[in-house]
Design a protein around this motif. Sequence first.
Motif, PDB file in Angstrom:
ATOM      1  N   UNK A  43       0.808  -1.216   0.000  1.00 47.22           N
ATOM      2  CA  UNK A  43       0.000   0.000   0.000  1.00 47.22           C
ATOM      3  C   UNK A  43       0.837   1.259   0.000  1.00 47.22           C
ATOM      4  N   UNK A  44       2.004   1.200   0.661  1.00 44.99           N
ATOM      5  CA  UNK A  44       2.885   2.377   0.733  1.00 44.99           C
ATOM      6  C   UNK A  44       3.636   2.614  -0.567  1.00 44.99           C
ATOM      7  N   UNK A  45       4.084   1.530  -1.215  1.00 47.70           N
ATOM      8  CA  UNK A  45       4.961   1.664  -2.382  1.00 47.70           C
ATOM      9  C   UNK A  45       4.244   1.552  -3.726  1.00 47.70           C
ATOM     10  N   UNK A  46       3.049   0.936  -3.721  1.00 45.73           N
ATOM     11  CA  UNK A  46       2.366   0.688  -4.984  1.00 45.73           C
ATOM     12  C   UNK A  46       2.884  -0.545  -5.709  1.00 45.73           C
ATOM     13  N   UNK A  47       3.784  -1.298  -5.070  1.00 47.33           N
ATOM     14  CA  UNK A  47       4.319  -2.534  -5.651  1.00 47.33           C
ATOM     15  C   UNK A  47       3.471  -3.704  -5.160  1.00 47.33           C
ATOM     16  N   UNK A  48       3.103  -4.614  -6.037  1.00 51.67           N
ATOM     17  CA  UNK A  48       2.225  -5.717  -5.644  1.00 51.67           C
ATOM     18  C   UNK A  48       2.892  -6.610  -4.600  1.00 51.67           C
ATOM     19  N   UNK A  49       2.064  -7.280  -3.793  1.00 56.59           N
ATOM     20  CA  UNK A  49       2.592  -8.179  -2.764  1.00 56.59           C
ATOM     21  C   UNK A  49       3.408  -9.310  -3.383  1.00 56.59           C
ATOM     22  N   UNK A  50       2.956  -9.841  -4.523  1.00 55.29           N
ATOM     23  CA  UNK A  50       3.691 -10.948  -5.136  1.00 55.29           C
ATOM     24  C   UNK A  50       5.067 -10.497  -5.616  1.00 55.29           C
ATOM     25  N   UNK A  51       5.151  -9.274  -6.156  1.00 50.16           N
ATOM     26  CA  UNK A  51       6.454  -8.759  -6.597  1.00 50.16           C
ATOM     27  C   UNK A  51       7.367  -8.529  -5.401  1.00 50.16           C
ATOM     28  N   UNK A  52       6.822  -7.973  -4.313  1.00 45.88           N
ATOM     29  CA  UNK A  52       7.618  -7.757  -3.106  1.00 45.88           C
ATOM     30  C   UNK A  52       8.147  -9.082  -2.561  1.00 45.88           C
ATOM     31  N   UNK A  53       7.284 -10.104  -2.553  1.00 43.71           N
ATOM     32  CA  UNK A  53       7.703 -11.412  -2.045  1.00 43.71           C
ATOM     33  C   UNK A  53       8.812 -12.001  -2.912  1.00 43.71           C
ATOM     34  N   UNK A  54       8.679 -11.876  -4.242  1.00 42.80           N
ATOM     35  CA  UNK A  54       9.719 -12.411  -5.130  1.00 42.80           C
ATOM     36  C   UNK A  54      11.028 -11.647  -4.961  1.00 42.80           C
ATOM     37  N   UNK A  55      10.940 -10.341  -4.740  1.00 43.23           N
ATOM     38  CA  UNK A  55      12.148  -9.557  -4.497  1.00 43.23           C
ATOM     39  C   UNK A  55      12.864 -10.034  -3.235  1.00 43.23           C
ATOM     40  N   UNK A  56      12.089 -10.287  -2.176  1.00 43.21           N
ATOM     41  CA  UNK A  56      12.681 -10.666  -0.892  1.00 43.21           C
ATOM     42  C   UNK A  56      13.313 -12.056  -0.924  1.00 43.21           C
ATOM     43  N   UNK A  57      12.906 -12.890  -1.888  1.00 39.82           N
ATOM     44  CA  UNK A  57      13.461 -14.242  -1.947  1.00 39.82           C
ATOM     45  C   UNK A  57      14.321 -14.458  -3.189  1.00 39.82           C
ATOM     46  N   UNK A  58      14.741 -13.316  -3.806  1.00 44.26           N
ATOM     47  CA  UNK A  58      15.674 -13.403  -4.916  1.00 44.26           C
ATOM     48  C   UNK A  58      15.096 -13.960  -6.189  1.00 44.26           C
ATOM     49  N   UNK A  59      13.762 -14.026  -6.302  1.00 45.01           N
ATOM     50  CA  UNK A  59      13.125 -14.577  -7.498  1.00 45.01           C
ATOM     51  C   UNK A  59      12.777 -13.492  -8.516  1.00 45.01           C
ATOM     52  N   UNK A  60      13.001 -12.245  -8.151  1.00 43.17           N
ATOM     53  CA  UNK A  60      12.761 -11.114  -9.052  1.00 43.17           C
ATOM     54  C   UNK A  60      13.996 -10.223  -9.029  1.00 43.17           C
ATOM     55  N   UNK A  61      14.488  -9.876 -10.215  1.00 44.97           N
ATOM     56  CA  UNK A  61      15.687  -9.053 -10.313  1.00 44.97           C
ATOM     57  C   UNK A  61      15.366  -7.642  -9.824  1.00 44.97           C
ATOM     58  N   UNK A  62      16.119  -7.130  -8.842  1.00 48.42           N
ATOM     59  CA  UNK A  62      15.842  -5.777  -8.351  1.00 48.42           C
ATOM     60  C   UNK A  62      16.197  -4.738  -9.410  1.00 48.42           C
ATOM     61  N   UNK A  63      15.321  -3.768  -9.575  1.00 47.21           N
ATOM     62  CA  UNK A  63      15.557  -2.679 -10.516  1.00 47.21           C
ATOM     63  C   UNK A  63      15.425  -1.358  -9.767  1.00 47.21           C
ATOM     64  N   UNK A  64      15.940  -0.304 -10.380  1.00 44.93           N
ATOM     65  CA  UNK A  64      15.852   1.019  -9.762  1.00 44.93           C
ATOM     66  C   UNK A  64      14.401   1.425  -9.566  1.00 44.93           C
ATOM     67  N   UNK A  65      13.547   1.041 -10.498  1.00 48.38           N
ATOM     68  CA  UNK A  65      12.128   1.379 -10.418  1.00 48.38           C
ATOM     69  C   UNK A  65      11.475   0.762  -9.177  1.00 48.38           C
ATOM     70  N   UNK A  66      11.956  -0.412  -8.761  1.00 47.14           N
ATOM     71  CA  UNK A  66      11.417  -1.083  -7.577  1.00 47.14           C
ATOM     72  C   UNK A  66      12.121  -0.639  -6.299  1.00 47.14           C
ATOM     73  N   UNK A  67      13.429  -0.412  -6.374  1.00 49.73           N
ATOM     74  CA  UNK A  67      14.189  -0.108  -5.169  1.00 49.73           C
ATOM     75  C   UNK A  67      13.972   1.315  -4.662  1.00 49.73           C
ATOM     76  N   UNK A  68      13.739   2.262  -5.561  1.00 44.41           N
ATOM     77  CA  UNK A  68      13.549   3.651  -5.126  1.00 44.41           C
ATOM     78  C   UNK A  68      12.339   3.806  -4.198  1.00 44.41           C
ATOM     79  N   UNK A  69      11.139   3.283  -4.562  1.00 43.64           N
ATOM     80  CA  UNK A  69      10.021   3.409  -3.619  1.00 43.64           C
ATOM     81  C   UNK A  69      10.229   2.628  -2.322  1.00 43.64           C
TER      82      UNK A  69
END
Length: 202
Positions: A43-69
Amino acid sequence: MDDKPPPQPTRRPSPHQAVLDEVAPRLRRLRARSGLTLAALSGTTGISKSTLSRLEFGQRRPSLELLLPLAAAYQVPLDDLVGAPEVGDPRVRLTPRALPNGGTAVPLTRGPGPLQAYKMLIADRGEPDLRTHEGYEWLYVLEGRLRLVLAEHDLVLGPGEVAEFDTRVPHWFTSADGRPVEILSLFGRQGERMHVRAKPRG
């Protein structure tokens, strides 16, 4: 005669890949420290829960667009997400912020989290303007005299005195005598009571 092919040299990950591999555990630690759920962070970042979960477990490549928020949500520099050592500097960067009706607040916690701590220097804010919001607050007077208006109560606190209250009750505070007053404030989300009491003065 051994016909086996010679062993292939082990490929080491590039320095860039090693840095990216450390992003996921850092994100997990930051969210654990902040006490946020995936839903709240989404809700704070506008990033979906599934994308956040994949980021936290290394299943999604971190990008500047995701890391800045995410850096903005955790109130940390981008370097803390991509370049911080495994055990980071525990010191909090003290960055004063101006208060709306006069005075200064210095955050003492990295935030966001269940509890936030501030050191405040409160000036004379004029006539009472009572406000309400979700949460629970604890105030400790370090120096000076604090006037606290809480619903029908109009109180003056001196050094070493403490007040705690539900911030859904209309409240407002200022200097009691026109001189700056220095306080510590702990603020928690609704239901996060501090359970702290001042030692009675002799």
